[in-house]
Design an enzyme around this catalytic site. Structure first.
Site, mmCIF file in Angstrom:
data_model
loop_
_atom_site.group_PDB
_atom_site.id
_atom_site.type_symbol
_atom_site.label_atom_id
_atom_site.label_comp_id
_atom_site.label_asym_id
_atom_site.label_seq_id
_atom_site.Cartn_x
_atom_site.Cartn_y
_atom_site.Cartn_z
ATOM 1 N N ASP A 390 0.846 -1.206 0.000
ATOM 2 C CA ASP A 390 0.000 0.000 0.000
ATOM 3 C C ASP A 390 0.880 1.254 0.000
ATOM 4 O O ASP A 390 0.666 2.173 0.796
ATOM 5 C CB ASP A 390 -0.923 -0.031 1.232
ATOM 6 N N ARG A 394 0.133 8.996 1.327
ATOM 7 C CA ARG A 394 -0.559 9.011 2.638
ATOM 8 C C ARG A 394 0.097 8.050 3.630
ATOM 9 O O ARG A 394 -0.107 8.152 4.837
ATOM 10 C CB ARG A 394 -2.051 8.649 2.462
ATOM 11 N N ASN A 395 0.885 7.099 3.125
ATOM 12 C CA ASN A 395 1.558 6.131 3.997
ATOM 13 C C ASN A 395 3.052 6.417 4.156
ATOM 14 O O ASN A 395 3.821 5.519 4.498
ATOM 15 C CB ASN A 395 1.333 4.716 3.483
HETATM 16 P P1 ADP Z 1 -3.749 3.932 9.968
HETATM 17 O O1 ADP Z 1 -2.573 3.038 9.684
HETATM 18 O O2 ADP Z 1 -4.596 3.506 11.119
HETATM 19 O O3 ADP Z 1 -4.520 4.221 8.716
HETATM 20 P P2 ADP Z 1 -2.025 6.135 9.844
HETATM 21 O O4 ADP Z 1 -0.739 5.402 9.989
HETATM 22 O O5 ADP Z 1 -2.402 6.565 8.464
HETATM 23 O O6 ADP Z 1 -3.174 5.316 10.460
HETATM 24 O O7 ADP Z 1 -1.984 7.393 10.794
HETATM 25 C C1 ADP Z 1 -2.965 8.405 10.754
HETATM 26 C C2 ADP Z 1 -2.295 9.765 10.876
HETATM 27 O O8 ADP Z 1 -1.601 9.852 12.131
HETATM 28 C C3 ADP Z 1 -1.242 10.017 9.813
HETATM 29 O O9 ADP Z 1 -1.788 10.571 8.648
HETATM 30 C C4 ADP Z 1 -0.304 10.992 10.518
HETATM 31 O O10 ADP Z 1 -0.789 12.298 10.412
HETATM 32 C C5 ADP Z 1 -0.366 10.541 11.967
HETATM 33 N N1 ADP Z 1 0.740 9.617 12.274
HETATM 34 C C6 ADP Z 1 0.721 8.266 12.182
HETATM 35 N N2 ADP Z 1 1.899 7.739 12.545
HETATM 36 C C7 ADP Z 1 2.698 8.767 12.868
HETATM 37 C C8 ADP Z 1 4.068 8.877 13.316
HETATM 38 N N3 ADP Z 1 4.812 7.789 13.470
HETATM 39 N N4 ADP Z 1 4.573 10.096 13.528
HETATM 40 C C9 ADP Z 1 3.799 11.195 13.353
HETATM 41 N N5 ADP Z 1 2.521 11.174 12.935
HETATM 42 C C10 ADP Z 1 1.961 9.974 12.694
#
Ligand code: ADP
Length: 527
Positions: A390, A394-395
């Protein structure tokens, strides 16, 4: 083994206003072999030493509860280092467990045993022994460039320029690795002159036929440190002598593979929560601290969103994936609900938001540097035979020094939402997927390469949505007919050609990440 082939591909370029059919002549290289994993011989001596420490730890620190869910996995074998290696500490390291040894930057240690690629047993000058993270030390010999303050192994041309501009001193310099081009480069800051603006010069260090290094003709040296030492004292063909070596970016310590050796399970009482920083597929993410001194991101997994048992098994493996361009997974809290996933904290958040918020402000060199960062991390995953599944802006997350790191690798395997898993589901990332994925769910490093092409497109459009006006089913139809994403205005043709090569209909026709990295580095050096 590398195979070269020439293909002619018919594609329809789609841009906002018109569609045109184009024929392209593509030269593709297919790697038929992988880097062989280095297999090492291990001894039981380390286990004994570690078990002694474990029992000492248990008696000393009664509050650490072993997992109730499963017994700890057996200790893996380790490598006894026959000839003791001398290393120099690159960073300070504060012990986190009784089994750790403190490191002091610039001091020398002996490596006694290699427990795994990430944690080694070291001895200090007083004879104290303990485990240290292997990425905090480097072999201490004069020919190893990593012991020199001016050397930066893992830095793009653009990152080097930012670092030197921050320093802004005449003759401030670094030496960086152009590993993928098989050479090194000196980057040096030249202050503004009356008629010229401040600039950064990049001098390639070359090797002559007799194996001697040189930058300026007539001045040859048996080693790079000797060459640098000479040019620190004599400009000799350079615009300035190398006056000020510039060290590491900021003072931030690199993440370690887990908090300590084999420590993938985290005690929730050692976490503190500071504030909410986002939410996603699996739940809410908080900024927090581990044992009050290490900043971490803590993802609280919402009930029913994840196949938790499967993820926990995989998490043990994933903590061992460790690279400067991957968001480090430190471990998981499994003792109570909700399950917490603890990772490296990335100050500048999600790459997609970062791009959108800075629209019009990021230079194309910066955009290319972001692509290089992601490609470096993906090359490591490719080498480790790990598929992301993926990859998208966004990731990816952005550090305080604007380095981009890959996050959420492999995580889609644990999503329970059908809309996300099924290729006909509304949340399936069709716009980032190649035909073999949306038709047959066939994931590979080559399907990651397709997604990487789309990610490059997201970067060079400063965060646009691919196929903006098309539904998922329209995208499937368009891709199957040969349509591809249009040429972003900010991307030079050389960059568009790279993303386009990632969208070959057949996985074998796409380049590997190792090949992509080489091409991106070459372009970065010529801009
Ligand atoms: P999920 O895997 O549940 O979809 P995400 O990994 O996309 O969630 O995280 C959602 C949001 O949280 C991200 O878009 C980012 O803004 C924030 N975020 C996630 N992990 C981190 C991190 N390690 N450091 C800073 N911000 C983070």
């Amino acid at each position: 083994m590398i195979c070269f082939s020439d293909n002619t591909i018919q594609s329809i370029f789609c841009c906002c206003c018109c569609c045109s059919l184009q024929k392209r002549q593509m030269k593709t290289q297919i790697s038929l072999s992988r880097d062989e994993e280095v297999s090492e011989e291990y001894s039981p001596r380390a286990r004994q030493w570690f078990c002694e420490l474990q029992s000492k730890k248990k008696s000393n620190r009664g509050h650490i509860q072993p997992s109730k869910r499963k017994p700890l996995p057996p200790l893996p074998p380790s490598v006894v280092v026959e000839e003791k290696i001398k290393v120099k500490a690159l960073y300070d390291f504060a012990p986190r467990e009784p089994c750790n040894l403190a490191l002091k930057r610039a001091e020398e240690y002996l490596i006694v045993e290699k427990y795994n690629p990430h944690w080694w047993k070291a001895r200090d000058h007083l004879g104290n022994e303990g485990l240290i993270p292997s990425n905090y030390v480097t072999e201490n010999k004069l020919t190893n460039l990593e012991i020199y303050e001016w050397y930066h192994r893992n830095i793009t041309r653009n990152q080097a320029e930012c670092l030197l501009r921050q320093e802004s001193k005449e003759g401030a310099f670094i030496v960086r690795d152009s590993r993928h081009l098989g050479s090194y480069t000196i980057s040096v800051f030249i202050k503004a002159r009356s008629t010229e603006e401040a600039t950064i010069k990049h001098y390639q260090i070359k090797k002559n036929e007799s194996g001697q290094w040189y930058v300026a003709e007539k001045h040859f040296f048996p080693s790079i440190p000797e060459l640098i030492w000479y040019h620190q004292h004599n400009a000799a063909g350079l615009m300035t002598r190398l006056r000020h070596p510039v060290g590491f970016m900021g003072n931030c310590l690199p993440a370690t593979a887990g908090f300590s050796y084999e420590k993938w399970e985290i005690d929730p009482s050692e976490l503190t929560f500071a504030k909410e920083i986002g939410s996603g597929q699996f739940g809410v993410v908080h900024l927090g601290q581990w044992r009050t001194h290490i900043q971490v991101a803590i993802k609280a997994i919402s009930e029913g969103s994840m196949s938790e048992e499967d993820f926990i098994d995989e998490a043990k493996v994933m903590t061992k994936l460790s690279h400067s361009r991957l968001v480090q997974l430190y471990g998981v809290c499994i003792q109570r609900k909700p399950l917490y996933i603890v990772t490296e904290y990335m100050e500048n958040g999600c790459l997609l938001d970062y791009l959108r918020e800075r629209k019009g402000k990021l230079k194309k060199e910066m955009l290319l540097s972001m692509c290089q960062d992601v490609c470096e991390g993906m090359e490591y995953l490719e080498r480790s035979c790990f598929i992301h599944r993926d990859l998208a802006a966004r990731n990816c997350l952005v550090s305080s020094t604007s380095i981009v790191k890959i996050s959420d690798f492999g995580m889609t395997r644990y999503v329970l939402d059908d809309e996300y898993i099924s290729s006909s589901g509304a949340k399936f990332p069709v716009k980032w997927s190649p035909p073999e994925v949306f038709h047959f769910n066939k994931f590979s490093s080559k399907s990651d390469v397709w997604s990487f092409g789309v990610l490059m497109w997201e970067i060079f459009t400063e965060g646009k949505m691919p196929f903006e006006n098309k539904s998922n089913s329209q995208v499937v139809e368009a891709i199957s007919k040969g349509f591809r994403l249009y040429h972003p205005r900010l991307a030079p043709m050389s960059i568009y050609k790279i993303m386009y090569s990632c969208w070959h209909e057949k996985p074998k026709g796409r380049p590997t990440f190792a090949e992509l990295l080489q091409v991106l580095t070459e372009i970065a050096e010529t801009w």
